[in-house]
Every structure is written in structure tokens, then in C-alpha cells.
Design an enzyme around this catalytic site. Structure first.
Site, PDB file in Angstrom:
ATOM      1  CD  GLU A  56      -2.892  -0.610   2.516  1.00 18.99           C
ATOM      2  OE1 GLU A  56      -3.627  -1.540   2.832  1.00 18.99           O
ATOM      3  OE2 GLU A  56      -2.734   0.415   3.224  1.00 18.99           O
ATOM      4  CG  ASP A  67      -3.736   8.440   8.126  1.00 17.06           C
ATOM      5  OD1 ASP A  67      -3.607   7.217   8.298  1.00 17.06           O
ATOM      6  OD2 ASP A  67      -4.032   8.960   7.047  1.00 17.06           O
TER       7      ASP A  67
END
Lengths: 283, 412
Positions: A56, A67
């Protein structure tokens, strides 16, 4: 079923091979251009040999709302070093020139794609050799915007399922998902609290009852031990924050890549992969 | 269907019908949030629809607005300013006289009632100038709910009186050091908290932005401003106002004033954006509609300050409440349809208006409505004396006294 009509992708081939080997997928996340383009390229090129099955690649964004601090900092380092969407595609092209097997999934947020604009970005992503994408802030309610155009180009659109995705909502989340399903093991941001294994097991089983796709688990997995335990109840594990945190700890005082940056990331990936193979050996 | 990148500019039958079932005002709005939040967004939408149509909920809210919030706020004829400018007849809608000192209480009383109705036990919010944070801390104290406010570190420094107020009201203030430490960063951090504590936590967004249903819900709670103006102007002058002016950060005070008049074609409407050091200065202003382009952030599609790569800029304004790179999606749509005219005002112009208002009218305005006032200073002299102009005085300037004194070189 629609998925059988779709051409087989690197992602599909990868999971089929892993199934034959009887081991879970190790999915690694790093941010494109962190801490700089060349170091990032060296990290990416060595990931498969270190034990990554799927890569990824985070597309840096100024406002990574889903995040935690580690990935936020990673994103900002990359942007500061001059990373852009165009350079991220270039990075993938350079990787593909040397590795045409390892599946690559782009992960990020919608705005930089939207203003690229979307159709041009999807065309270039496909041509660069990208296999799929995970776009955190485009829910199934907005499938027409990005998911369906991606599928039309043969790109997998990988959906996040979460602890709050109830049975009523799950079919909508799975409807246009291909490649694999990414189960977010906690309610929270990346790199936060460690997941509760019994919850993860029950949730992954619930999702697998509704889809033939592989289910991988991420958010909060840091150590080989955690990875091994999680992998026992899923088709794969994602580790991201621990890798970008490793990058951070190897940087010089000037914030630039240190002599150990690349090798330190490959070492932790190797250790995590060994932990996962331990899971396979015990099955 | 490809992702739409342009908006229709054809005039709709009504400017007051939006958003559609998916939360869009034309191209703008929507629900662009992480999957973890989507079920809650749907739950919130149903809960709000039910509350909106519940006479008991509305009656309770009206009672709170009157007896706790201090509504209706006066519609004040600014006589000396009118004489000074020799043009339009200028009225101030005195929302700075509300409890907590700004229009923010209107929305907070509505949302806290909704949070209680939904059984939520913890409240979070973002704040820029601290006006919304103070209003949230206030309603949380009033209803006995724990509350955490996210505020950018830069704003914590320049809005110290409001930080102290929030502490006194029992709120926990989290200073956000990410990014430039302003409103955008505090909203990111509040969203991270929400996604982590999604089951028990209610997020009171302070402006008419964010994922659907927030833009419509916050607008509805703020429409009390425009509805009162309509009735008050009828009583004072026997007719509708001709001109409306309000400052735009996210745009909640403005949409609250504008929305009830959107279908009254005779009413000219101006939204005032913060032009900071000037529109020509890159990353030196916060005028997302005059100096940005459409994008997706914080759950909605709207005009954003961003670079060529789609990275969001920090923006700049002397006013912490306008220092935001986006704007509520309904404003973006009203801009494209041409119904509302959005104009820029610089830091310097706002500071001059702040001083003039204090000396001429004995009202120390917040820096946010000082932007609206600065545009009134330009516009009013061009209008005839029978033009009825209403400017929303959406906040009082107590919080800005230290910062403005600093800019003016005054010692405190």
C-alpha cells in the site's frame, strides 16, 4: 457474479497463491516520498524481498483526518520533500519497471484526486501499473464519483469495513468492493489502540459470511506477535504506522534520511513477515 | 457518471429548497467521511429530521433561545454610522448581545438538545476564535455533559480570554499543534476524536459546513437571525430590507441571516470573506470563494484554498474565526448561482472598521463582523438614503481587545 466477469488482477493472483501456500498476506503501508523520493523508492523496491506480499502506498495529503500522529508526520515529511500526486505515479512506474508481480494499492484522500481531476488520475494510475485504491473519504454513497469509474478501468476499489459497519450497511459497503476487504480493527485512527482479538475474529467472520473476497485487518497492528494473532483470524494483516515510525527514528537531525533508513524499514518488515509465517506454521 | 467538476449556474425555482436527499446543494455538500462515521451520520440525519418535525423539541428550543440565550436580539438603527456614510440606512442585527457574545449559541442550543435526545453522553467541538468553543462549553455546563474543545495552538495564543472562559465553564481545551494550529487543524483533530469515540460522543460542529446533515442543520438553527430581522424590519419600516451584509468564515451567521430572504428577489445579499494581507498574496488570505476552487475537505465538497496538487493551504486572517480554508457548501452554491455576491475585505480594512464602530456607535465589534462592517463602509455611500441595509453584528469584540491593542501598538 460480477467479480467472476472481471479480468483477474495482480491482487487476485496474489491472494490465490497465498491460499495455496496456506499463509496470510502481509500488507505493508508506506507513504510515497517519505522521507524523500529516492529513499522512498529504495524502500519500496526492497519490500517484496523483505516479505511484503501487497504494497500500500500512501498518497500524502495535507489533512489526513483518519490518520494518527505517525502517518500524519510521514505525510507532512513527504510533502515537505516535494512529493506530489504526479511524483507518486512516477514512483509506481519506476517500481513497476523492476517488479511486475507485487500488487500495489494506493491509499489516501479524495481531494488531490478530485482536483487532478479524477478521470485523468484513474487513467494514469492504471497505466502506471496500480492495481487498486483505498480512498478513505469516499463512502459507497458516492460510488458514482470515483469507485465505478475506477472499476471501469480495471482498478480494484477496496473498501474499508469498520466496527460500526452493521449488518444493515455491510451489503452496501461490499457491493462494489473488489480485490480484498480492509477491516479496520478499531474505531479510531491509524496507529492508535491495539485491537481486541476476539472482536476482530467475530467481525472478520461476519464479513466473510457476506463476501468471497479475502479480508485483511489493519489499524493498530505493530508487532510480530500482534500480527501473528490477528492473522490467525483473517486473510492478511496491514502494518503501516510502525513502518513510518521506523523511518522517523532513523532520520538525521536535519530531518533527512539516515544511513540506516532503508535497511531499518526492511528489517522490521522482515521480522513482521517472519512473525506471520509463524502463524501459518501453527495452523 | 464521472465526478462532476462544474456546477450549473441556471437559476433554480427556489433558492431555499436545498439540500437534496444526498445532502448536495448543486455540486456542493455531500457526505465525504470515513466509513466508521457513516452509520452515525445517517443516524444523526434521521434524529435531526425527527426533531425538526417535533413540536415539543421546537418549543423547548424556542424557550431556551428566549430565556437562556436572550433572543430576540435587537435590530438597531446605527444612526451615527448612517450619518457618517451619507447613504443607506444602516441597521445592525445585534447578535453580539446574545448569551456568550455571539450567534454561536443559537446553533449550540439546538445541537445540545439533539445530542441529549440521541442519548449521547460526551460532547466535542472545534473552535477558531473560541466563540463556538465558549458556546459549546456553556451549553455543556448548562446540561451537565462533559466536553472537550479542540483549538489550534495559534488560536489558543491569540484568543486567551476565550480559553479562560472555556476552562471556567468546565471544558477541557485541547491545544492542537498540527499544521498551522488554526481552525482547519482543530477540525481535523475533532474528527479524529469523533472517529475514535463514535458510539458515545456527539460532535457539535460550529459552522454550516461538514458532512450532511450539518450544513443544513446548522443553517436551520441559525435562521432565527434572518427570521427575526424579517419581522423586526416589518415592524420598524413596514417592509423588507434592501441589502444584507454578513461576514463569512464557514458562514453560519451569514446563512442564518440570508436564508430566509433568498427567494425575495428585491433583497441584495453580500457575504464578506477575509482577504487577510490581500487576495494577491499566496496563502495570505482566507477567501476561499474569491481565491480558491472546488474540492473536498472535512466531509463536504466546497470552495477550498488549495495548491495545484490539491493540498490544502492554511490561509490567513487577522480574525481567528474567519481563518479557515473552506466555506459552507450552501455558500459555494449561492456563489455559483449568483444569488449572493461574495466580496473580499483585508485585515487592514477590518481593523479600521473595528475602530470606527467603537468610536461612532459605542460598540466594540468582534473582528469577524468588522469585516462585514468594512464592506458596509464601502457599499453604503453608493446606495440611496431609503435603502434599508442590515449588517449582522454576529459577535462582540471583548475577546479581540488584546489582539487589536497589539496591532494598534497600544500597551495594556
Amino acid at each position: 457474479m460480477r467479480s467472476q466477469l472481471r479480468p483477474e488482477t495482480r491482487i487476485d493472483r496474489c491472494f490465490e497463491a497465498l491460499k495455496r501456500e496456506g499463509r496470510p498476506a502481509f500488507v505493508t503501508f508506506v507513504t510515497a516520498g517519505d522521507p524523500d523520493y529516492e529513499t522512498s523508492k529504495a524502500i519500496l523496491l526492497g519490500l517484496p524481498e523483505a516479505g511484503a506480499d501487497v504494497i500500500e502506498i500512501g498518497m500524502p495529503f495535507s489533512d489526513p483526518m483518519a490518520d494518527g500522529p505517525a502517518v500524519q508526520a510521514s505525510s507532512l515529511r513527504a510533502l515537505k520533500a516535494g512529493q506530489t500526486m504526479k511524483r507518486t505515479l512516477q514512483l509506481v512506474r519506476e517500481f513497476r519497471a523492476k517488479d511486475n508481480l507485487t500488487p500495489i494499492v494506493l491509499m489516501g484522500y479524495y481531494n488531490p484526486i478530485y482536483v487532478y481531476p479524477s478521470e485523468a488520475f484513474l487513467d494514469e494510475a492504471r497505466d502506471a501499473g496500480i492495481d487498486g485504491m483505498i480512498i478513505v473519504d469516499v463512502p459507497p454513497e458516492a460510488d458514482e464519483e470515483l469507485c465505478l469509474p475506477a472499476i471501469q478501468r480495471g482498478l480494484s476499489f477496496i473498501r474499508l469495513a469498520t466496527p460500526t459497519t452493521d449488518d444493515k450497511r455491510l451489503p452496501a459497503v461490499l457491493a462494489n468492493t473488489s480485490g480484498f476487504v480492509y477491516y479496520v480493527s478499531i474505531t479510531g485512527i491509524t496507529g492508535a489502540a491495539a485491537p481486541v482479538v476476539s472482536d476482530v475474529r467475530a467481525q472478520v467472520a461476519r464479513i466473510k459470511r457476506s463476501t468471497p473476497l479475502p479480508v485483511v485487518v489493519g489499524f493498530g497492528v505493530r508487532t510480530p506477535e500482534q500480527a501473528r494473532v490477528i492473522a490467525d483470524c483473517a486473510d492478511g494483516v496491514v502494518v503501516g504506522s510502525a513502518l513510518v515510525e521506523t523511518i522517523r527514528t532513523t532520520l538525521g537531525t536535519d530531518g533527512r534520511a539516515g544511513p540506516d533508513t532503508v535497511s531499518a524499514v526492511h528489517r522490521i518488515v522482515h521480522n513482521l513477515a517472519a512473525g506471520l509465517r509463524g502463524a501459518a506454521a501453527r495452523v | 457518471m464521472p465526478a462532476p467538476t462544474t456546477s450549473t449556474t441556471q437559476a433554480p425555482n427556489s433558492f431555499r429548497a436545498g439540500p437534496d436527499d444526498h445532502g448536495f446543494f448543486g455540486l456542493y455538500g455531500g457526505r465525504f467521511v470515513a466509513e466508521t462515521l457513516m452509520p452515525l451520520i445517517h443516524e444523526l440525519e434521521s434524529a435531526y429530521e425527527a426533531a425538526k418535525n417535533d413540536a415539543g423539541f421546537q418549543a423547548e428550543l424556542r424557550d431556551l433561545l428566549e430565556h437562556y440565550g436572550g433572543r430576540p436580539s435587537p435590530l438597531y438603527f446605527a444612526e451615527r454610522l448612517t450619518e457618517h456614510l451619507k447613504g443607506a440606512k444602516i441597521y445592525f442585527k445585534r447578535d453580539e448581545l446574545n448569551h456568550t457574545g455571539s450567534h454561536k449559541i443559537n446553533n449550540c442550543l439546538g445541537q445540545i438538545q439533539l445530542a441529549r435526545r440521541m442519548g449521547k453522553t460526551r460532547i466535542i467541538a472545534e473552535t477558531g476564535a473560541g466563540q463556538h468553543g465558549v458556546a459549546v462549553a456553556t451549553v455543556c455546563a448548562r446540561f451537565g455533559l462533559p466536553c472537550e474543545i479542540y483549538m489550534g495552538a495559534t488560536d489558543v495564543a491569540r484568543q486567551a480570554p476565550n480559553v479562560a472562559r472555556m476552562h471556567m465553564l468546565g471544558a477541557k481545551v485541547n491545544s492542537v499543534t498540527a499544521g498551522a494550529g488554526t481552525l482547519k487543524d482543530s477540525m481535523n483533530e475533532a474528527l479524529r476524536d469523533w472517529v475514535t469515540n463514535v458510539r458515545d460522543t456527539y460532535y457539535i460542529i460550529g459552522t454550516a459546513a461538514g458532512p450532511h446533515p450539518y450544513p443544513a442543520m446548522v443553517r436551520d438553527f441559525q435562521c432565527v437571525i434572518g427570521n427575526e430581522v424579517r419581522a423586526q424590519m416589518q415592524e420598524r419600516e413596514g417592509r423588507l430590507p434592501d441589502t444584507l451584509v454578513a461576514a463569512i468564515g464557514g458562514g453560519s451567521n451569514a446563512i442564518g441571516l440570508f436564508h430566509p430572504f433568498l427567494d425575495d428577489k428585491s433583497v441584495k445579499i453580500y457575504g464578506v470573506e477575509a482577504a487577510g494581507h490581500g487576495l494577491e498574496v499566496e496563502n495570505g488570505h482566507a477567501a476561499s470563494m474569491n481565491g480558491g476552487r472546488p474540492g473536498v475537505l472535512h466531509g463536504n465538497r466546497t470552495y477550498l484554498l488549495q495548491n495545484e496538487d490539491g493540498q490544502i493551504l492554511e490561509g490567513h486572517s487577522i480574525s481567528a474565526g474567519l481563518d479557515y480554508p473552506g466555506v459552507g457548501p450552501e455558500h459555494s452554491w449561492l456563489k455559483d448561482t449568483g444569488r449572493v455576491t461574495y466580496v473580499p475585505i483585508t485585515d487592514k480594512e477590518a481593523l479600521a472598521a473595528f475602530q470606527l464602530c467603537a468610536k461612532l456607535e459605542g460598540i466594540i465589534p468582534a473582528l469577524e463582523p468588522s469585516h462585514a462592517l468594512a464592506y458596509v463602509l464601502k457599499l453604503a455611500p453608493t446606495l440611496p438614503k431609503d435603502n434599508l441595509l442590515v449588517m449582522n453584528m454576529c459577535g462582540r469584540g471583548d475577546k479581540d481587545v488584546f489582539a487589536v491593542a497589539g496591532y494598534l501598538g497600544m500597551k495594556i
